[in-house]
Scaffold this motif. Structure first.
Motif, short mmCIF file in Angstrom:
data_model
loop_
_atom_site.label_atom_id
_atom_site.label_comp_id
_atom_site.label_asym_id
_atom_site.label_seq_id
_atom_site.Cartn_x
_atom_site.Cartn_y
_atom_site.Cartn_z
N ALA A 143 28.58 22.20 51.14
CA ALA A 143 30.04 22.29 51.27
C ALA A 143 30.44 23.40 52.25
CB ALA A 143 30.68 22.52 49.91
N PRO A 144 30.12 23.22 53.53
CA PRO A 144 30.47 24.27 54.49
C PRO A 144 31.95 24.31 54.86
CG PRO A 144 29.40 22.44 55.62
CD PRO A 144 29.35 22.15 54.14
N TYR A 145 32.71 23.26 54.50
CA TYR A 145 34.13 23.19 54.89
C TYR A 145 35.03 22.98 53.70
CZ TYR A 145 32.10 22.52 59.48
OH TYR A 145 31.36 22.68 60.62
N TYR A 146 36.20 23.57 53.80
CA TYR A 146 37.31 23.27 52.90
C TYR A 146 38.33 22.49 53.73
CZ TYR A 146 41.90 23.75 50.82
OH TYR A 146 43.15 23.48 50.34
N ARG B 287 38.66 24.16 57.46
CA ARG B 287 38.19 25.48 57.89
C ARG B 287 36.92 25.79 57.13
NH1 ARG B 287 42.91 29.13 55.14
NH2 ARG B 287 41.93 29.38 53.13
N SER B 288 36.23 26.81 57.54
CA SER B 288 34.99 27.20 56.88
C SER B 288 35.27 27.57 55.43
CB SER B 288 34.36 28.39 57.61
OG SER B 288 33.29 28.90 56.84
N SER B 289 34.46 27.05 54.53
CA SER B 289 34.63 27.39 53.11
C SER B 289 34.15 28.81 52.83
CB SER B 289 33.91 26.39 52.22
OG SER B 289 32.51 26.44 52.44
N LYS B 290 33.36 29.37 53.72
CA LYS B 290 32.86 30.74 53.54
C LYS B 290 33.99 31.76 53.68
CE LYS B 290 28.31 29.52 55.11
NZ LYS B 290 27.39 29.49 56.22
N SER B 291 35.08 31.35 54.34
CA SER B 291 36.20 32.27 54.54
C SER B 291 37.14 32.35 53.34
CB SER B 291 37.01 31.86 55.78
OG SER B 291 37.64 30.61 55.56
N LEU B 292 36.84 31.60 52.30
CA LEU B 292 37.70 31.57 51.11
C LEU B 292 37.21 32.50 50.02
CD1 LEU B 292 38.21 27.74 51.00
CD2 LEU B 292 39.72 29.45 51.99
#
Length: 142
Positions: free
Chosen positions: A62-65, A137-142
């Protein structure tokens, strides 16, 4: 063959319909990136961000939201209480992608816009019909 078996294992009559309103925000965590992909295949989403967030690490990359907005009012069938996993096993299992394609084809042939399952997991077999916009957007930014 599998479509026929699926229709016997998962009859679509007698289920409550749930309305999804035009402009409703839906949430998805996965490999779908609206900047690179089209909504041309079935997708699992949720109408609750917190519920979708719980699937961010659910055994699927799950790299993206992605935040999706519906284009129109539509109804989905409430299949809470039915084990799609058990049905999938009876059909011989296979990959998540294969199952999603089979389930999507079955629902589309029955003119079903979607289902809700396992709480707030929503499956849209033909998201291009229901989704107006999608922003990833990148899920890592959440």
């Amino acid at each position: 063959m599998k479509l026929q078996m699926l229709s016997q294992l998962l009859p679509l009559t007698g289920h409550e319909a749930v309305n999804i309103a035009q402009g409703k925000v839906l949430h998805h965590f996965g490999t779908f990136d609206a900047r690179q992909h089209r909504l041309d295949r079935p997708i699992w989403v949720s109408d609750e961000y917190e519920a979708a967030l719980g699937y961010r690490g659910f055994g699927v990359e799950a790299p993206y939201y992605t935040r999706l907005t519906t284009r129109r009012d539509f109804e989905i069938l409430d299949l809470n209480g039915i084990s799609l996993f058990e049905i999938w096993k009876k059909l011989g299992g296979g990959s998540h992608a294969e199952w999603n394609r089979l389930l999507g084809e079955y629902l589309s042939r029955q003119n079903v816009c979607g289902i809700v399952y396992a709480g707030r997991e929503i499956f849209l077999p033909s998201p291009l019909r229901e989704i107006d916009s999608a922003i990833s957007r990148s899920s890592k930014s959440l």
